[in-house]
Design a protein around this motif. Structure first.
Motif, PDB file in Angstrom:
ATOM      1  N   THR A  28       0.860  -1.174   0.000  1.00 45.39           N
ATOM      2  CA  THR A  28       0.000   0.000   0.000  1.00 45.39           C
ATOM      3  C   THR A  28       0.899   1.228   0.000  1.00 45.39           C
ATOM      4  O   THR A  28       1.704   1.418   0.916  1.00 45.39           O
ATOM      5  N   VAL A  29       0.769   2.037  -1.049  1.00 43.65           N
ATOM      6  CA  VAL A  29       1.529   3.278  -1.197  1.00 43.65           C
ATOM      7  C   VAL A  29       0.530   4.407  -1.462  1.00 43.65           C
ATOM      8  O   VAL A  29      -0.671   4.165  -1.560  1.00 43.65           O
ATOM      9  N   LEU A  30       1.038   5.621  -1.603  1.00 47.57           N
ATOM     10  CA  LEU A  30       0.158   6.765  -1.831  1.00 47.57           C
ATOM     11  C   LEU A  30       0.365   7.354  -3.216  1.00 47.57           C
ATOM     12  O   LEU A  30       1.506   7.577  -3.641  1.00 47.57           O
ATOM     13  N   ALA A  31      -0.745   7.633  -3.891  1.00 48.70           N
ATOM     14  CA  ALA A  31      -0.722   8.352  -5.163  1.00 48.70           C
ATOM     15  C   ALA A  31      -0.495   9.833  -4.876  1.00 48.70           C
ATOM     16  O   ALA A  31      -0.508  10.270  -3.722  1.00 48.70           O
ATOM     17  N   ASN A  32      -0.311  10.607  -5.920  1.00 51.61           N
ATOM     18  CA  ASN A  32      -0.049  12.033  -5.755  1.00 51.61           C
ATOM     19  C   ASN A  32      -1.203  12.789  -5.099  1.00 51.61           C
ATOM     20  O   ASN A  32      -0.998  13.858  -4.537  1.00 51.61           O
ATOM     21  N   SER A 106       4.262   7.082  -3.671  1.00 48.33           N
ATOM     22  CA  SER A 106       5.078   7.376  -2.501  1.00 48.33           C
ATOM     23  C   SER A 106       4.956   6.289  -1.440  1.00 48.33           C
ATOM     24  O   SER A 106       3.851   5.917  -1.034  1.00 48.33           O
ATOM     25  N   ASP A 107       6.112   5.821  -0.986  1.00 50.97           N
ATOM     26  CA  ASP A 107       6.177   4.817   0.077  1.00 50.97           C
ATOM     27  C   ASP A 107       6.630   5.455   1.388  1.00 50.97           C
ATOM     28  O   ASP A 107       7.082   4.779   2.299  1.00 50.97           O
ATOM     29  N   HIS A 108       6.492   6.785   1.479  1.00 50.64           N
ATOM     30  CA  HIS A 108       7.009   7.507   2.651  1.00 50.64           C
ATOM     31  C   HIS A 108       6.282   7.151   3.938  1.00 50.64           C
ATOM     32  O   HIS A 108       6.866   7.170   5.019  1.00 50.64           O
ATOM     33  N   ARG A 109       5.008   6.826   3.857  1.00 49.40           N
ATOM     34  CA  ARG A 109       4.197   6.663   5.065  1.00 49.40           C
ATOM     35  C   ARG A 109       4.649   5.491   5.930  1.00 49.40           C
ATOM     36  O   ARG A 109       4.895   5.656   7.118  1.00 49.40           O
ATOM     37  N   ASP A 110       4.752   4.298   5.339  1.00 54.52           N
ATOM     38  CA  ASP A 110       5.092   3.151   6.199  1.00 54.52           C
ATOM     39  C   ASP A 110       6.039   2.141   5.561  1.00 54.52           C
ATOM     40  O   ASP A 110       6.200   1.045   6.077  1.00 54.52           O
ATOM     41  N   LEU A 111       6.673   2.497   4.445  1.00 50.67           N
ATOM     42  CA  LEU A 111       7.626   1.613   3.763  1.00 50.67           C
ATOM     43  C   LEU A 111       7.012   0.261   3.409  1.00 50.67           C
ATOM     44  O   LEU A 111       7.699  -0.756   3.376  1.00 50.67           O
ATOM     45  N   SER A 112       5.729   0.242   3.119  1.00 51.02           N
ATOM     46  CA  SER A 112       5.031  -0.997   2.776  1.00 51.02           C
ATOM     47  C   SER A 112       5.661  -1.668   1.554  1.00 51.02           C
ATOM     48  O   SER A 112       5.945  -2.865   1.570  1.00 51.02           O
ATOM     49  N   PHE A 113       5.882  -0.892   0.501  1.00 53.57           N
ATOM     50  CA  PHE A 113       6.506  -1.455  -0.702  1.00 53.57           C
ATOM     51  C   PHE A 113       7.945  -1.865  -0.401  1.00 53.57           C
ATOM     52  O   PHE A 113       8.378  -2.957  -0.745  1.00 53.57           O
ATOM     53  N   GLY A 114       8.693  -0.956   0.210  1.00 52.99           N
ATOM     54  CA  GLY A 114      10.106  -1.204   0.475  1.00 52.99           C
ATOM     55  C   GLY A 114      10.352  -2.480   1.250  1.00 52.99           C
ATOM     56  O   GLY A 114      11.261  -3.256   0.926  1.00 52.99           O
TER      57      GLY A 114
END
Length: 166
Positions: A28-32, A106-114
């Motif tokens: 789960t990541v964030l779109a713009n 953006s994976d800034h919130r919780d590094l889910s993708f990373g």
């Protein structure tokens, strides 16, 4: 796990390395616009996932531009660029650079993708440079972890893999 360096210094990657043949992990990541985006949102399409440490740097800029150009030539392939940059910064950068064939996430919130793809750099809270191709059935058909985060990925191999995926 892949051995990765950042500016010549070894870094620790969080999560598990993804290999060809694996079921692609969801994320789960964030779109713009700050809406949540998951892998499942693009199920049924081939996905070329370009991972960059920060979109505002030279190699990341070049990588995103290159895949933006290639995306226009690929049928039924969605090109996603993932970084930990804020969604606002990604949107501004895309607008300023005419990037319209790639979806920045953006994976800034919780590094889910990373963490799901084993590219989160523990020491820097950035993502290691990598490219993945996920077919329409969510199988990984290509995975490249770039050994030095400041180097370019193998663009030709990634585009060829995306073109061949079903």
């Amino acid at each position: 796990m892949a051995t990765i360096t950042f500016k010549g210094n070894p870094v620790t990657l969080l999560g598990n390395e993804v290999k060809v043949g694996d079921q692609a992990p969801n994320f789960t990541v964030l779109a713009n616009d700050l809406s949540e985006v998951t892998l499942q949102d693009s199920k049924g399409s081939v996905r070329l996932i370009s991972v960059v440490p920060s979109i505002d740097t030279g190699v990341c800029d070049a990588q995103t531009r290159r895949f933006n150009e290639e995306a226009a030539k690929l049928d039924n392939v969605k090109v996603l660029t993932v970084s930990v940059d804020l969604p606002f910064a990604q949107k501004r950068w895309c607008g300023a650079n005419g990037i319209d064939n790639v979806q920045t996430l953006s994976d800034h919130r919780d590094l889910s993708f990373g963490e799901a793809y084993g590219v989160a750099i523990q020491e820097l809270r950035l993502l290691a440079r990598a490219v993945f191709v996920v077919d329409s059935n969510d199988k990984v058909t290509y995975a490249e972890y770039v050994s030095e985060a400041t180097n370019h990925p193998d663009y030709e191999a990634a585009v060829q893999a995306a073109g061949q995926a079903k």
